[in-house]
Design an enzyme around this catalytic site. Structure first.
Site, PDB file in Angstrom:
ATOM      1  N   ASP A 151     -10.506  59.246 -54.901  1.00 43.23           N
ATOM      2  CA  ASP A 151      -9.347  59.258 -53.996  1.00 43.23           C
ATOM      3  C   ASP A 151      -9.284  60.537 -53.159  1.00 43.23           C
ATOM      4  O   ASP A 151      -8.811  60.515 -52.029  1.00 43.23           O
ATOM      5  CB  ASP A 151      -8.037  59.118 -54.779  1.00 43.23           C
ATOM      6  CG  ASP A 151      -7.849  57.700 -55.330  1.00 43.23           C
ATOM      7  OD1 ASP A 151      -8.424  56.768 -54.733  1.00 43.23           O
ATOM      8  OD2 ASP A 151      -7.151  57.545 -56.345  1.00 43.23           O
TER       9      ASP A 151
ATOM     10  N   GLN B 103      -8.104  49.758 -56.305  1.00 42.70           N
ATOM     11  CA  GLN B 103      -9.239  50.523 -55.817  1.00 42.70           C
ATOM     12  C   GLN B 103      -8.873  51.999 -55.793  1.00 42.70           C
ATOM     13  O   GLN B 103      -7.729  52.304 -55.400  1.00 42.70           O
ATOM     14  CB  GLN B 103      -9.636  50.078 -54.407  1.00 42.70           C
ATOM     15  CG  GLN B 103     -11.012  50.557 -54.015  1.00 42.70           C
ATOM     16  CD  GLN B 103     -11.465  50.005 -52.653  1.00 42.70           C
ATOM     17  OE1 GLN B 103     -10.683  49.883 -51.742  1.00 42.70           O
ATOM     18  NE2 GLN B 103     -12.728  49.683 -52.555  1.00 42.70           N
TER      19      GLN B 103
ATOM     20  N   GLN C  32      -2.421  48.498 -56.679  1.00 42.47           N
ATOM     21  CA  GLN C  32      -3.502  48.949 -55.794  1.00 42.47           C
ATOM     22  C   GLN C  32      -4.560  49.501 -56.740  1.00 42.47           C
ATOM     23  O   GLN C  32      -4.438  50.620 -57.234  1.00 42.47           O
ATOM     24  CB  GLN C  32      -3.013  49.989 -54.790  1.00 42.47           C
ATOM     25  CG  GLN C  32      -4.126  50.715 -54.026  1.00 42.47           C
ATOM     26  CD  GLN C  32      -5.081  49.778 -53.299  1.00 42.47           C
ATOM     27  OE1 GLN C  32      -4.679  48.809 -52.682  1.00 42.47           O
ATOM     28  NE2 GLN C  32      -6.390  50.048 -53.396  1.00 42.47           N
TER      29      GLN C  32
ATOM     30  N   LYS D 238      -3.109  57.062 -44.258  1.00 46.24           N
ATOM     31  CA  LYS D 238      -3.668  57.361 -42.943  1.00 46.24           C
ATOM     32  C   LYS D 238      -2.709  58.238 -42.130  1.00 46.24           C
ATOM     33  O   LYS D 238      -3.134  58.967 -41.240  1.00 46.24           O
ATOM     34  CB  LYS D 238      -3.932  56.043 -42.208  1.00 46.24           C
ATOM     35  CG  LYS D 238      -4.625  56.207 -40.884  1.00 46.24           C
ATOM     36  CD  LYS D 238      -4.930  54.883 -40.255  1.00 46.24           C
ATOM     37  CE  LYS D 238      -5.693  55.064 -38.952  1.00 46.24           C
ATOM     38  NZ  LYS D 238      -5.847  53.790 -38.242  1.00 46.24           N
TER      39      LYS D 238
ATOM     40  N   TYR E 263     -17.287  54.643 -43.677  1.00 45.08           N
ATOM     41  CA  TYR E 263     -16.962  53.617 -42.691  1.00 45.08           C
ATOM     42  C   TYR E 263     -17.774  53.841 -41.411  1.00 45.08           C
ATOM     43  O   TYR E 263     -18.497  52.960 -40.951  1.00 45.08           O
ATOM     44  CB  TYR E 263     -15.477  53.675 -42.307  1.00 45.08           C
ATOM     45  CG  TYR E 263     -14.503  53.323 -43.399  1.00 45.08           C
ATOM     46  CD1 TYR E 263     -13.813  52.113 -43.364  1.00 45.08           C
ATOM     47  CD2 TYR E 263     -14.242  54.189 -44.450  1.00 45.08           C
ATOM     48  CE1 TYR E 263     -12.891  51.776 -44.353  1.00 45.08           C
ATOM     49  CE2 TYR E 263     -13.331  53.862 -45.436  1.00 45.08           C
ATOM     50  CZ  TYR E 263     -12.656  52.650 -45.382  1.00 45.08           C
ATOM     51  OH  TYR E 263     -11.762  52.334 -46.371  1.00 45.08           O
TER      52      TYR E 263
ATOM     53  N   TYR F  69      -2.447  52.010 -48.183  1.00 47.75           N
ATOM     54  CA  TYR F  69      -3.567  51.767 -47.259  1.00 47.75           C
ATOM     55  C   TYR F  69      -3.117  50.881 -46.101  1.00 47.75           C
ATOM     56  O   TYR F  69      -2.026  50.315 -46.115  1.00 47.75           O
ATOM     57  CB  TYR F  69      -4.720  51.084 -48.001  1.00 47.75           C
ATOM     58  CG  TYR F  69      -5.420  51.989 -48.982  1.00 47.75           C
ATOM     59  CD1 TYR F  69      -6.340  52.944 -48.551  1.00 47.75           C
ATOM     60  CD2 TYR F  69      -5.162  51.896 -50.344  1.00 47.75           C
ATOM     61  CE1 TYR F  69      -6.991  53.781 -49.450  1.00 47.75           C
ATOM     62  CE2 TYR F  69      -5.805  52.733 -51.261  1.00 47.75           C
ATOM     63  CZ  TYR F  69      -6.719  53.666 -50.802  1.00 47.75           C
ATOM     64  OH  TYR F  69      -7.354  54.495 -51.687  1.00 47.75           O
ATOM     65  N   GLY F  70      -3.990  50.748 -45.093  1.00 39.59           N
ATOM     66  CA  GLY F  70      -3.721  49.807 -44.003  1.00 39.59           C
ATOM     67  C   GLY F  70      -3.794  48.393 -44.540  1.00 39.59           C
ATOM     68  O   GLY F  70      -2.920  47.557 -44.325  1.00 39.59           O
ATOM     69  N   GLY F  71      -4.858  48.144 -45.273  1.00 35.79           N
ATOM     70  CA  GLY F  71      -5.016  46.847 -45.900  1.00 35.79           C
ATOM     71  C   GLY F  71      -5.896  46.996 -47.113  1.00 35.79           C
ATOM     72  O   GLY F  71      -6.628  47.980 -47.239  1.00 35.79           O
ATOM     73  N   MET F  72      -5.777  46.065 -48.041  1.00 34.27           N
ATOM     74  CA  MET F  72      -6.673  46.043 -49.199  1.00 34.27           C
ATOM     75  C   MET F  72      -7.215  44.635 -49.305  1.00 34.27           C
ATOM     76  O   MET F  72      -6.466  43.656 -49.338  1.00 34.27           O
ATOM     77  CB  MET F  72      -5.920  46.453 -50.463  1.00 34.27           C
ATOM     78  CG  MET F  72      -6.770  46.437 -51.726  1.00 34.27           C
ATOM     79  SD  MET F  72      -8.182  47.595 -51.647  1.00 34.27           S
ATOM     80  CE  MET F  72      -9.391  46.718 -52.640  1.00 34.27           C
ATOM     81  N   GLU F  73      -8.555  44.558 -49.395  1.00 31.95           N
ATOM     82  CA  GLU F  73      -9.251  43.285 -49.236  1.00 31.95           C
ATOM     83  C   GLU F  73      -9.212  42.415 -50.482  1.00 31.95           C
ATOM     84  O   GLU F  73     -10.214  41.776 -50.820  1.00 31.95           O
ATOM     85  CB  GLU F  73     -10.701  43.571 -48.833  1.00 31.95           C
ATOM     86  CG  GLU F  73     -11.540  44.347 -49.874  1.00 31.95           C
ATOM     87  CD  GLU F  73     -11.516  45.856 -49.735  1.00 31.95           C
ATOM     88  OE1 GLU F  73     -10.550  46.390 -49.155  1.00 31.95           O
ATOM     89  OE2 GLU F  73     -12.462  46.519 -50.199  1.00 31.95           O
ATOM     90  N   ASN F  74      -8.098  42.387 -51.209  1.00 30.74           N
ATOM     91  CA  ASN F  74      -8.050  41.570 -52.418  1.00 30.74           C
ATOM     92  C   ASN F  74      -8.415  40.132 -52.069  1.00 30.74           C
ATOM     93  O   ASN F  74      -7.876  39.561 -51.124  1.00 30.74           O
ATOM     94  CB  ASN F  74      -6.660  41.670 -53.046  1.00 30.74           C
ATOM     95  CG  ASN F  74      -6.331  43.100 -53.447  1.00 30.74           C
ATOM     96  OD1 ASN F  74      -7.167  43.790 -54.016  1.00 30.74           O
ATOM     97  ND2 ASN F  74      -5.147  43.551 -53.099  1.00 30.74           N
TER      98      ASN F  74
ATOM     99  N   GLU G  48     -10.247  43.396 -43.122  1.00 30.34           N
ATOM    100  CA  GLU G  48     -10.091  42.873 -44.492  1.00 30.34           C
ATOM    101  C   GLU G  48     -10.802  41.521 -44.624  1.00 30.34           C
ATOM    102  O   GLU G  48     -11.384  41.212 -45.659  1.00 30.34           O
ATOM    103  CB  GLU G  48      -8.611  42.765 -44.878  1.00 30.34           C
ATOM    104  CG  GLU G  48      -7.790  44.056 -44.690  1.00 30.34           C
ATOM    105  CD  GLU G  48      -8.440  45.319 -45.228  1.00 30.34           C
ATOM    106  OE1 GLU G  48      -9.238  45.208 -46.186  1.00 30.34           O
ATOM    107  OE2 GLU G  48      -8.193  46.415 -44.680  1.00 30.34           O
TER     108      GLU G  48
HETATM  109 ZN   LIG Z   1     -12.514  48.352 -45.942  1.00 24.10          ZN
END
Ligand SMILES: [Zn+2]
Length: 619
Positions: A391, A133, A131, A570, A399, A283-288, A312
């Site tokens: 962080d 980011q 991860q 979260k 957001y 995280y919920g998702g990571m936009e890799n 994402e």
């Molecule tokens: Zn995002």
């Protein structure tokens, strides 16, 4: 030294890296990666060159053609945010456009989570994932770790042959290792000779689109996949049930990609695969790019997890194609993506669902403004992050306030004009990293006079929520908020009123209840609707927060269980905060400390750091 980014040692007077060729040997028993990396610069350079590292051992720096050593030094201290400055002295007599570094990661690498077999679904094989980011790529390999520096890369991942590897890059081949390939003969500590051991396999990848370093990503483990669309596979540990459930949850992905293309232009990344990680994913998702990383908590069994996928996916345009130049402009990534996500949700799931999401976001934004009431800098869109760990100030502000700003512009110029504006914005800046000023200049040029209608300075540089922000309206949203208001007067919703509520309706309802309610009301609510046992973590965590605030100790067992089974920040952030914030919380503080000590190793290093900072602030 002219810094480019408050979170990086990168010097703006040095050329940037354009390509990195990585050979990485994964040593699971020591939770270490041994690597050789060939760096290519945008132009030949001599003299000093600055790179970022964190908890890396640097073994050698060499000229690739002659293997002549290049002098280097590591700063004697480790900056607690930026890490350790690696300074190379490239030869003065012959400028170099490439150089080679051999290095090893440490088991405490902040980007990597190494899971032992008992921490995985199948309990048979180890697992590791990244991860990166915001500023953690530097703990995997040395780099100019700023989103201002976009890189292409290729990678040979040498892994035990019973495992497989995925990356957010094009998979080229899975094959037997080749002796000396990719400078692997220079790997330290004898790992050069293990490269071709018969127990090993090489997974080869290529990323020929320039990405910011924080989008570098891989996972290695016992992985399986299911096809869910013409350009989408869902991957996860090859464990019973997980892949099936994920494939079902994300069956509508292709539909969303097509909606995204209609709204924002062609999908530029070829594949849109999904990787469902173990529950510790922070995280919920990571936009890799090409492969989004997801928490398993988004699999809810009713396709509602698609919303995180929509987010994402939207990053494929906003964030990944156009990237914030540094974290001070993070709203350009997340505000745009939140806006784009809701447009996709509206197209696929309808207006009511989109408005519900805006409402949940509005609630969240108001709570974050309260959280930062003593640190108003982080209620701005454009923030000053000199000396600030991204962080610890991560929040919903970029957001949701970012969303509100773009929604405000849309209301001003009308949706058709705004749609055209967004398409043009993406086409103009794709594969570039930009700042807030660049966005504002583009806005003013393409929506002439907008600065007379909207106070752009107040929106981007002001604190709090501007008065022309907008709480959404829809029948469903208004009904839920008014039911929450009635709870304050002692009325619980009737069963017929909640009969078709899904997780998001409950989430909105619970978040609109007052922070402190009577313990008896909490028990009554749970007795009727069993919210503490919900398998939707959004609902469960919102309810458990209420229970902690009301000191309903009967639910503390469930709080502990939740904190030990998931590592998504979260959930960790609000639950730990609810336990330790405020006075007269001795029992809760002891519980938080004990649970964190016991769950610590199951959390990703980023989540460990965030929980540590919450406990340090309140204990
Ligand atoms: Zn995002």
């Amino acid at each position: 030294m002219a810094p480019l980014d408050p979170h990086s040692f990168t010097d703006s007077t040095h050329p940037l890296t354009t390509h990195i060729a990585l050979s990485l040997y994964f040593d699971f028993p020591s939770a270490t990666i041994h690597g050789a990396a060939l760096f290519t610069l945008s132009s030949p350079h001599s003299g000093p060159l600055s790179l970022d590292t964190r908890s890396l051992s640097i073994h050698r720096v060499l000229s690739p053609s002659t293997l002549y050593p290049i002098p280097f030094s590591l700063s004697p201290f480790c900056d607690h945010i930026k890490g350790t400055h690696l300074s190379l002295s490239l030869p003065n007599d012959a400028a170099l456009s490439s150089f080679l570094i051999t290095f090893s990661t440490s088991p405490s690498s902040s980007a990597l989570q190494w899971l032992s077999p008992p921490q995985t679904f199948n309990k048979k094989h180890p697992f590791v994932y990244t991860q990166c980011q915001s500023i953690h790529a530097r703990s995997v390999f040395p780099c100019q770790d700023t989103p201002a520096a976009r890189i292409r890369y290729s990678a040979f991942l040498n892994v035990p042959r019973e495992l497989s590897a995925v990356m957010s890059a094009r998979h080229v081949d899975r094959r037997l290792p080749v002796s000396g390939e990719g400078y692997s003969n220079l790997l330290p500590n004898g790992f050069n000779s293990l490269w071709c051991s018969e127990t090993r396999v090489v997974e080869e990848f290529d990323m020929n689109q320039p990405i910011p370093p924080y989008l570098f990503a891989f996972a290695v483990g016992e992985l399986g996949f299911r096809e869910v669309g013409p350009r989408t596979r869902v991957y996860s540990e090859a464990a019973d049930g997980v892949l099936e459930a994920a494939a079902k949850e994300f069956a509508g992905t292709e539909d969303m990609i097509r909606q995204g293309e209609k709204l924002f232009g062609d999908y530029e990344w070829e594949r849109f695969d999904l990787l469902v990680l173990p529950p510790s994913f922070p995280y919920g998702g990571m936009e890799n790019p090409r492969m989004v990383f997801l928490t398993p908590t988004v699999i809810k069994g009713n396709a509602s997890g698609a919303q995180v996928v929509a987010h994402e996916l939207a990053h494929s345009w906003t964030g990944n194609l156009i990237t914030n130049k540094n974290n001070e402009h993070f709203w350009l990534n997340e505000g745009f993506t939140t806006y784009a996500e809701r447009r996709i949700v509206q197209a696929v799931q309808g207006e009511d669902r989109a408005v519900l999401n805006i409402g949940i976001g509005w609630r969240g934004l108001n709570e974050e403004i309260e959280r930062f009431k003593d640190n108003l800098e982080f209620t701005k869109l454009k923030t000053n992050q000199e000396g600030v760990d991204p962080d610890t100030v991560y929040s919903q502000v970029p957001y949701e306030k970012g969303f509100q700003f773009l929604w405000r512009i849309e209301r001003q110029i009308g949706r058709p004009a705004f749609d055209e504006f967004v398409k043009k914005y993406i086409a103009t800046f794709k594969f570039k990293s930009i700042d807030t000023e660049t966005f504002l200049d583009f806005l003013k040029a393409n929506a002439p006079g907008i600065e007379k209608e909207i106070d752009l300075v107040l929106w981007t540089e002001g604190t709090g929520i501007p008065s022309d922000a907008y709480e959404p309206v829809s029948n469903l949203y208004t009904k839920i908020v008014s039911l929450a208001n009635e709870f304050k007067l002692g009325r619980m919703p009737r069963e017929d009123e909640v009969a078709d509520w899904q997780g998001q309706e409950w989430e909105l309802y619970l978040e609109n209840l007052p922070k402190v309610v009577e313990a008896s009301q909490v028990f009554a609510l749970d007795a009727r609707y069993r919210l503490s046992e919900s398998n939707d973590y959004e609902v469960k965590v919102a309810f458990l927060q209420l229970a902690i605030f009301a000191k309903c100790r009967d639910f503390y067992g469930e709080v502990e269980k939740t904190l030990k089974e998931v590592g998504r920040m979260k959930y960790l952030r609000p639950l730990y905060t609810a336990l330790v914030q405020g006075i007269g919380k001795e029992e809760e503080k002891i519980l938080a400390k004990r649970v964190f000590a016991e769950a610590h190793d199951c959390y990703h290093p980023i989540a460990q750091g965030v929980v540590e900072s919450i406990l340090a602030k309140h204990l």
